[in-house]
Design a protein around this motif. Structure first.
Motif, short mmCIF file in Angstrom:
data_model
loop_
_atom_site.label_atom_id
_atom_site.label_comp_id
_atom_site.label_asym_id
_atom_site.label_seq_id
_atom_site.Cartn_x
_atom_site.Cartn_y
_atom_site.Cartn_z
N ARG A 125 1.66 0.68 -14.13
CA ARG A 125 2.06 -0.64 -14.42
C ARG A 125 3.17 -0.79 -13.56
O ARG A 125 3.62 -2.25 -13.11
N GLU B 41 3.20 -1.87 -7.42
CA GLU B 41 2.32 -3.28 -6.87
C GLU B 41 0.82 -3.00 -6.99
O GLU B 41 0.39 -1.83 -7.14
N PRO B 42 0.38 -4.02 -7.37
CA PRO B 42 -1.22 -3.82 -7.76
C PRO B 42 -2.01 -3.28 -6.78
O PRO B 42 -3.11 -2.36 -7.26
N ARG C 139 -4.43 -8.83 -14.77
CA ARG C 139 -3.22 -8.94 -14.70
C ARG C 139 -2.65 -9.66 -13.44
O ARG C 139 -1.92 -10.52 -13.54
N SER C 140 -3.11 -8.87 -12.42
CA SER C 140 -2.87 -9.50 -11.10
C SER C 140 -3.35 -10.92 -11.01
O SER C 140 -2.68 -11.80 -10.38
N THR C 141 -4.56 -11.10 -11.26
CA THR C 141 -5.28 -12.36 -11.18
C THR C 141 -4.42 -13.59 -11.98
O THR C 141 -4.17 -14.64 -11.45
N ARG C 142 -4.11 -13.08 -13.10
CA ARG C 142 -3.55 -13.96 -13.91
C ARG C 142 -2.13 -14.50 -13.34
O ARG C 142 -1.62 -15.30 -13.29
N ARG C 143 -1.34 -13.42 -12.87
CA ARG C 143 0.13 -13.56 -12.11
C ARG C 143 -0.18 -14.52 -11.00
O ARG C 143 0.66 -15.60 -10.73
N GLN C 144 -1.34 -14.39 -10.11
CA GLN C 144 -1.26 -15.23 -9.04
C GLN C 144 -1.81 -16.59 -9.29
O GLN C 144 -1.43 -17.58 -8.94
N THR D 266 -0.85 -18.32 -12.26
CA THR D 266 0.42 -18.84 -12.90
C THR D 266 1.39 -19.01 -11.71
O THR D 266 2.16 -19.97 -11.77
N ALA D 267 1.32 -18.24 -10.64
CA ALA D 267 2.42 -18.55 -9.64
C ALA D 267 1.97 -19.71 -8.67
O ALA D 267 2.97 -20.16 -7.79
#
Length: 167
Positions: free
Chosen positions: A31, A34-35, A158-163, A165-166
């Motif tokens: 966690r 980095e992804p 999680r990585s996709t969600r962060r991208q 929302t960014a």
């Protein structure tokens, strides 16, 4: 205690220490990475799935398992291992790396789920002795593989969600 009961106990309990180890040591590290590095670590573990080809070596598993269970298990592992290795070779090219990460995880999960299905349909617990030297694979190795597939999908989501929302 019957061999089938022992096998089933081993199978279930194979997940317990891996989940404890994963929760305490592996998951916190993954966690925090980095992804791309987290997925690289998971792909490295899965690149060893070429080992599943051992199911095809005469005498390693009993002849009753070879046609029905062993072939799919062997080739599913091999395909997953090759895809994971390809992902590792392409880590410097994210446009290729990410689709390979998704693909090896999908193929790997399907392989394990279908192997479990075949194991139930063929009464693998009742024929656990037919696994021979490969007995340790479903008991010790497969639980960690499944746990890391789930973790890989979670990290991808999680990585996709962060991208999303960014932007």
């Amino acid at each position: 205690m019957s061999p089938a009961m022992i096998f089933n106990i081993h199978l279930v309990l194979g997940y317990v220490p891996w989940l404890l180890c994963f929760a305490a040591y592996i998951w916190p590290r993954l966690r925090s990475m980095e992804p791309i590095e987290a997925q690289r670590a998971i792909a490295t573990l899965h690149s060893f799935r070429f080992f599943g080809l051992v199911f095809l070596i005469p005498g390693v598993v009993g002849p009753d398992l070879a046609p029905a269970f062993a072939s799919f298990a062997a080739y599913g592992d091999f395909a997953t291992g090759l895809l994971a290795t390809l992902a590792l070779f392409t880590v410097a090219r994210p446009v290729i790396f990410w689709p390979l990460v998704v693909t090896f995880n999908l193929v790997g999960v399907v392989d394990i789920v279908v192997d479990y299905y075949h194991g139930v349909a063929l009464d693998l617990p009742g024929h656990a002795g037919q696994l021979g030297a490969a007995y340790a694979i479903p008991i010790l190795y497969v639980p960690l593989l499944m746990i890391t597939h789930v973790a890989a999908f979670y990290l991808l989501a999680r990585s996709t969600r962060r991208q999303l929302t960014a932007t």
